[in-house]
Design an enzyme around this catalytic site. Structure first.
Site, short mmCIF file in Angstrom:
data_model
loop_
_atom_site.label_atom_id
_atom_site.label_comp_id
_atom_site.label_asym_id
_atom_site.label_seq_id
_atom_site.Cartn_x
_atom_site.Cartn_y
_atom_site.Cartn_z
N GLU A 1 49.95 45.49 36.90
CA GLU A 1 50.27 45.10 35.54
C GLU A 1 50.01 46.35 34.72
O GLU A 1 48.88 46.70 34.41
CB GLU A 1 49.36 43.96 35.06
CG GLU A 1 49.78 43.46 33.68
CD GLU A 1 48.65 43.29 32.68
OE1 GLU A 1 48.85 42.55 31.71
OE2 GLU A 1 47.57 43.89 32.85
N ASP B 1 45.05 43.88 37.08
CA ASP B 1 45.04 43.74 35.63
C ASP B 1 44.85 45.11 34.96
O ASP B 1 44.02 45.91 35.40
CB ASP B 1 43.85 42.82 35.27
CG ASP B 1 43.87 42.38 33.83
OD1 ASP B 1 44.82 41.72 33.42
OD2 ASP B 1 42.90 42.70 33.10
C1 NOJ Z 1 46.06 41.41 30.88
C2 NOJ Z 1 45.98 39.96 31.16
O1 NOJ Z 1 47.23 39.52 31.62
C3 NOJ Z 1 45.56 39.30 29.89
O2 NOJ Z 1 45.65 37.90 29.97
C4 NOJ Z 1 44.16 39.74 29.57
O3 NOJ Z 1 43.79 39.22 28.32
C5 NOJ Z 1 44.06 41.26 29.51
N1 NOJ Z 1 44.73 41.90 30.59
C6 NOJ Z 1 42.64 41.70 29.56
O4 NOJ Z 1 42.12 41.47 30.84
#
Ligand code: NOJ
Length: 614
Positions: A301, A227
């Site tokens: 991500e 993440d």
């Molecule tokens: C990316 C995640 O996909 C999202 O759902 C989340 O709110 C943010 N990062 C913060 O962790």
């Protein structure tokens, strides 16, 4: 109980044994809150995922990625983790996670879990310790050094340390109250105030996450989706940056109110995105993963552009994959998609990494709805009843065609739960039910992400479309007779028509289209094929056309027989334009995106086809 990793490749057709499994894997994202609810409390759970493994097997994916199921106050759907080594009671127990891993492996499915290293929950013991500690003491300073505490600016430190904005809206800083009751330092949170950012300059933080990686790897997980992989390290001195970052996009909205005086702000590299220091973290993690022989994968991500910067995350010795959000953000537009594909393949080639195609996830308006908007390249943060409503039939056709582009491309692909049903967004959710912190933090200006997180429809005729089962008999046994609690978010009525039981084994359904595409993709090894734009490619006219050549070549030998695999060429043709296009006249076998895609020998607008060239 510790389960062993999966030892045999799920795809028997794979003919390049030297490739790790993830190079061409199709990975299905499970959002645990909304996938399947076995215990009937209205919230999805790990037992529900377990019961639906046969469905995923039928679909033919290689792996699942589970969004966070860890102990969490659920202020951001579980991306606010209070204990990285345990399962939240909402979803089950650690034993359930282990049992799921074992069952998934038994079904030939690998399992990737989510890792959230940029921030913890404010309920994490480290943060409660930091808040309770006296910052004037050595121990207090040490506890606070795991996070980003800073004194405020101006008289009495009443102003935040800088002008950074939270991605979810509002300032990225919240002031603390010292143990003696006086206003104290501020802490940084790039997201909600319940998600304090960790300090990645602190060696203890680094050690802790390496330990967390090993905790899950020892249990047999096959990898991690990381993440906010671009956010861990912040620029020295935390320089001002008055732009509120967007979700997924690297661009943002100017909230500084002084763009005129400081035009340079826009050109600023974002001081909390894509800093050079993040790469050292992933090089270390790569080494941790390399200690395990079952080829665990790390997927970033990373909201990073241009693509050249993104592919730096997948250089040898770092991550293995990075979601291709440029592809996702291209929308339903042939020129933008063509460019995204060309540049992605070029950049991937330079670092020797596969591409990782994705159309939707739990942060985006579902593509079946985005593609039904009057501007199908629009990327709104949620839709509400007062917004333009998508043309559902148009979005459905385009989403099916888009799947044929995505799954035809070499590399790996990520599907979001419900993609395979052609599921649209819930675009009329009542505001009183919204849970995404963005909605609150933007005072309702942005609807946020609840509309794509609505629970899955399993049975068209059952209450809650069979999401809340409330029996351990499993979904195959049909909807529960008893009454189960309503799903945590209500589904729109239209979901009945998309329910799994209306699609599995139903000719012409979106599920069956996905199943067929995945079958052919696996059989022909499209994921490791060689890409070329075809002579028919004409993006200005809305036509995307490429070939993927598989088999043959240096490695083209069947794993079992050792025989040479003949070369095969698949032509992917997609019509994103306004007029029908001629299809090639040879006798190629074809799959069409829907039953009206081919008319009078022509491929209709908003359709796609795969031709197997003979
Ligand atoms: C990316 C995640 O996909 C999202 O759902 C989340 O709110 C943010 N990062 C913060 O962790």
């Amino acid at each position: 109980m510790t389960t062993g990793p999966l030892s045999t490749p799920p795809s028997e057709a794979r003919n390049r044994p030297e490739n790790p499994w993830w190079v061409d894997a199709v990975i299905y994202q499970v959002y645990p809150r909304s996938f399947a609810d076995a215990d009937g409390d209205g919230m999805g759970d790990l037992a529900g995922v377990m019961q639906q493994l046969p469905y995923l097997e039928q679909l033919g994916v290689d792996a699942i990625w589970l969004s966070p199921f860890y102990v969490s106050p659920q202020r951001d759907g579980g991306y606010d983790v209070a204990d990285y080594r345990d399962v939240d009671p909402l979803f089950g127990t650690l034993e359930d996670a282990e049992a799921l891993l074992e069952a998934a492996h038994g079904a030939g499915l690998r399992v990737i879990v989510d890792l959230v290293p940029n921030h913890t929950s404010s309920a994490h013991p480290w943060f409660t310790e930091a808040l309770a500690a006296d910052p004037a003491t050595e121990a207090g300073r040490a506890a606070r050094d795991r996070y980003m505490f800073r004194p405020g600016q101006g008289p009495g430190g009443a102003q935040p340390p800088n002008n950074w904005q939270s991605t979810f809206g509002g300032p990225a800083w919240t002031r603390t109250v010292d143990p003696h009751g006086t206003p104290g330092d501020w802490y940084l949170h790039l997201f909600d105030s319940s998600q304090p950012d960790l300090n990645w300059d602190n060696p203890g933080v680094r050690d802790e996450f390496e330990d967390i990686l090993r905790f899950w790897l020892d249990r047999g997980v096959d990898g991690f989706r990381v993440d906010v992989a671009h956010g861990l390290v912040k620029a020295e001195g935390l320089p001002d940056h008055g732009i509120r970052p967007g979700m997924i996009t690297d661009s943002g909205e100017d909230v500084s109110g002084h763009a005129e005086e400081n035009p340079g702000d826009h050109a600023h590299p974002v001081p909390y995105h894509d800093q050079e220091g993040v790469h050292a973290v992933y090089r270390d993690w790569n080494q941790v993963l390399a200690e395990y022989s079952h080829e665990p994968v790390m997927v970033a991500e990373a909201w990073v552009s241009p693509l050249e910067r993104l592919f730096r995350y997948v250089r040898p010795g770092e991550m293995h994959q990075a979601f291709n959000f440029t592809f996702l953000l291209a929308g339903w537009d042939a020129v933008r998609l063509s460019d995204a594909i060309t540049v992605s393949l070029e950049e991937a080639g330079k670092v020797g990494a596969p591409n990782t195609w994705v159309l939707s996830n739990h942060d985006t308006v579902r593509h079946a709805s985005r593609f039904g908007l009057s501007d199908p390249t629009r990327y709104p943060n949620g839709l509400g009843a007062e917004d333009e409503q998508p043309d559902e039939a148009l979005g459905w056709r385009r989403a099916r065609a888009a799947a044929m582009i995505e799954l035809g491309l070499p590399g790996s692909a990520y599907l979001y739960q419900g993609d395979e049903l052609g599921l649209p967004e819930h675009t009329t959710l009542d505001d009183s039910l919204r849970q995404d912190p963005t909605f609150v933090r933007t005072a309702g200006a942005e609807k946020g992400r609840d509309g794509c997180r609505v629970p899955m429809p399993w049975h068209a005729e059952a209450p809650g479309f069979g999401f809340t089962l409330g029996t351990d008999e499993g979904y195959d046994a049909g909807p529960a007779a008893g009454t189960a609690t309503a799903p945590w978010l209500p589904q729109p009525e239209s979901f009945g028509a998309y329910a799994a039981d209306r699609q599995v084994d139903v000719e012409g359904s979106t599920f069956e289209l996905y199943r067929e595409l995945l079958g052919v993709r696996g059989e022909l090894d499209l994921g490791t094929g060689a890409f070329a734009w075809s002579g028919l490619h004409s993006p200005e006219l809305g036509v995307l056309a490429f070939t993927v050549t598989t088999g043959g070549g240096q490695h083209g030998h069947d794993l079992d027989s050792g025989e040479r695999v003949p070369e095969q060429v698949v032509l992917v043709l997609a019509n994103l334009g306004e007029t029908a296009v001629d299809v090639p006249e040879d006798d190629a076998a074809a799959i069409f995106s829907h039953h009206e895609a081919l008319q009078d020998g022509q491929l209709m607008p908003d359709s796609a086809a795969w031709f197997l060239k003979r």
